[in-house]
Design a protein around this motif. Structure first.
Motif, PDB file in Angstrom:
ATOM      1  N   ALA A   1      53.722  12.626  54.150  1.00  0.00           N
ATOM      2  CA  ALA A   1      52.890  13.577  54.903  1.00  0.00           C
ATOM      3  C   ALA A   1      51.693  12.895  55.571  1.00  0.00           C
ATOM      4  CB  ALA A   1      52.375  14.669  53.961  1.00  0.00           C
TER       5      ALA A   1
ATOM      6  N   LEU B   1      47.887  20.410  54.643  1.00  0.00           N
ATOM      7  CA  LEU B   1      48.974  21.207  54.076  1.00  0.00           C
ATOM      8  C   LEU B   1      48.374  22.566  53.695  1.00  0.00           C
ATOM      9  CD1 LEU B   1      50.762  18.655  51.688  1.00  0.00           C
ATOM     10  CD2 LEU B   1      51.004  18.970  54.170  1.00  0.00           C
TER      11      LEU B   1
ATOM     12  N   PRO C   1      50.162  16.267  48.568  1.00  0.00           N
ATOM     13  CA  PRO C   1      50.926  15.530  49.578  1.00  0.00           C
ATOM     14  C   PRO C   1      51.441  14.197  49.050  1.00  0.00           C
ATOM     15  CG  PRO C   1      48.578  15.417  50.038  1.00  0.00           C
ATOM     16  CD  PRO C   1      48.749  16.421  48.945  1.00  0.00           C
TER      17      PRO C   1
END
Lengths: 302, 302
Positions: free
Chosen positions: B94, B83, B90
């Motif tokens: 994710a 990310l 996250p």
């Protein structure tokens, strides 16, 4: 074959280098090995030396051997006690005799130099300094001796007034070969602009060096920093941080660099960007000149 | 024996740690090995995991396994794409699915987080941050995560705004075990006053860190610095230099430290001397809490 009048020895942590000199003081042969202080125990020094100088040994006389460097440390062949700053580089009279077993050699080791406050030490560089001063007796200024443990040395009236050692070279070796940075670093063409950026970034924020170093890894992962660029940037960051700490040594000073060609050029370039026009001399020649100067002063002792 | 509902995994460069959790979300067993990412090739991860979780495998159902850490790096089991800051830590949605060969497990790896400018990365710490925010949802301030690569992280409104990584822990390991300093360093009782002096000296002159480091060796040689004192001073110098670079993160900030007990205490002491009263939480508990929070959010995906 020419007879050797004496043997000059530069014996560091990683390497052993010897020169054979004739009666006129000219070196007519040189030999090297990887039998540095770091890989030898006390009993191993004599054999390592004899291997390199065998061609010059004769039974009809004793060959003088004069050494400088880590060979004189506590972990070396025999400890040669430090001189203390402020002092002139040691001459031959200050050398320590080593009890060699082979009667064909007579071995002396030159002392290193210590500084009490702040604590610092050198072994080998004092002989390079002696060599530099032998051809530049009126030098007044600062000597920079880049290497594993880079030294900055303030010289005045033929004496070492003070000095400071930076672990820059050893940190470069550890970080580039043994840390997480190794994954993103390789040899290859030297990237001068990445080196210059590293110098400039470290000089701007020397307190962030440990973060800038990790940035070399992160740059490879998220910003496409190439392995040869990363190597140049790492070198620039470390030398830049050193220049920041050594500023009192070089700012507005007369600076000469004693080093190998590649490393000297990096320091010269970096200093030039700070407005300092340093001269550079070859470290190997200068070491031999220092050993020669010390030998001239002890002929009567050998 | 309790049935495991799922397995939480903290898989770093050097260590692998797993917890077995029951249906109520309680960890009822934990196991560790030295099969970190650094010693495994891609084919080795599944076997290393199965060795530790064998007691919890059954043929009648698939056991969910949720991992964080370097296992998701390019050199890991499967790459879990980063990310990008600013972002919340996250959640499970994710995570990246790993093609495990054994049908008894279903493995997911949480992503790390990257920062584009200045370039930086984390893997594992984002899950510790998630764990911290799970019990401190309104936290606004700075998290310090000391370790091999210490992170300073600015948190606001549940998001990671920016962060900076310092190589302090790795430099301590390299310098104390593999550099010239190792000759004068040993374990032994921790010398708090030498640590404090190191912090103070590095904060006063962070640009001289490479010289101060060599001074640890010189201090042993010429100023009787004892090996356990040298270790504390080295630690203080490196953490002090880090604190100097990280000053924008902690000065006048609300700081919490997520780390192991000993290291957290060093950072707390050093920050206290700078007038910052940091809180500290246990990193292992916090990691498990972060993995649990992520698992709660992905139950439907497994």
């Amino acid at each position: 074959m020419t007879d050797a009048a004496w043997i000059a020895v530069d014996w560091g942590t990683s390497n052993l280098r010897v020169w054979a000199l004739d009666a006129g003081g000219q070196a007519f042969a040189a030999h090297e090995s990887d039998q540095g202080m770091g890989v030898l125990d006390r009993d191993g020094f004599e054999a390592a030396l004899l291997t390199l100088i065998a061609p010059y040994l004769t039974t009809d006389r004793t060959l003088p051997v004069l050494c400088c460097g880590m060979v004189g440390s506590r972990q070396g062949w025999a400890e040669a006690a430090y001189l203390t700053t402020p002092c002139a580089p040691p001459d031959g009279q200050a050398a320590t005799r080593v009890p060699a077993k082979d009667p064909r050699i007579s071995v002396l080791i030159l002392p290193g130099i210590k500084q009490i406050s702040p604590p610092d030490v050198m072994r080998g560089e004092e002989t390079q300094i002696a060599g530099y001063l032998a051809t530049n007796p009126d030098f007044d200024g600062v000597l920079c001796l880049p290497g594993t443990h880079t030294k900055w040395v303030h010289i005045s009236l033929g004496e070492i007034i003070s000095f400071q050692t930076f672990m820059t070279g050893e940190m470069f070796a550890l970080l580039s070969k043994q840390s997480v940075l190794r994954h993103g670093i390789s040899d290859g063409e030297f990237d001068q602009s990445r080196f210059d950026e590293g110098i400039s970034d470290a000089l701007a924020r020397p307190q962030s060096i440990a973060a800038q170093l990790f940035g070399v890894r992160a740059g490879a992962l998220v910003a496409d920093l190439q392995p040869s660029e990363a190597r140049a940037r790492l070198s620039g960051l470390l030398i830049g941080a050193e220049l920041s700490g050594a500023r009192p040594y070089w700012l507005g000073q007369n600076v000469a660099i004693i080093g190998d060609g590649g490393l000297s050029k990096l320091y010269r370039t970096a200093l030039a960007a700070q407005g300092v026009d340093a001269t550079a001399v070859n470290v190997t020649d200068t070491t031999l000149r220092g050993l020669t100067a010390a030998y001239e002063s002890l002929k009567e002792k050998v």
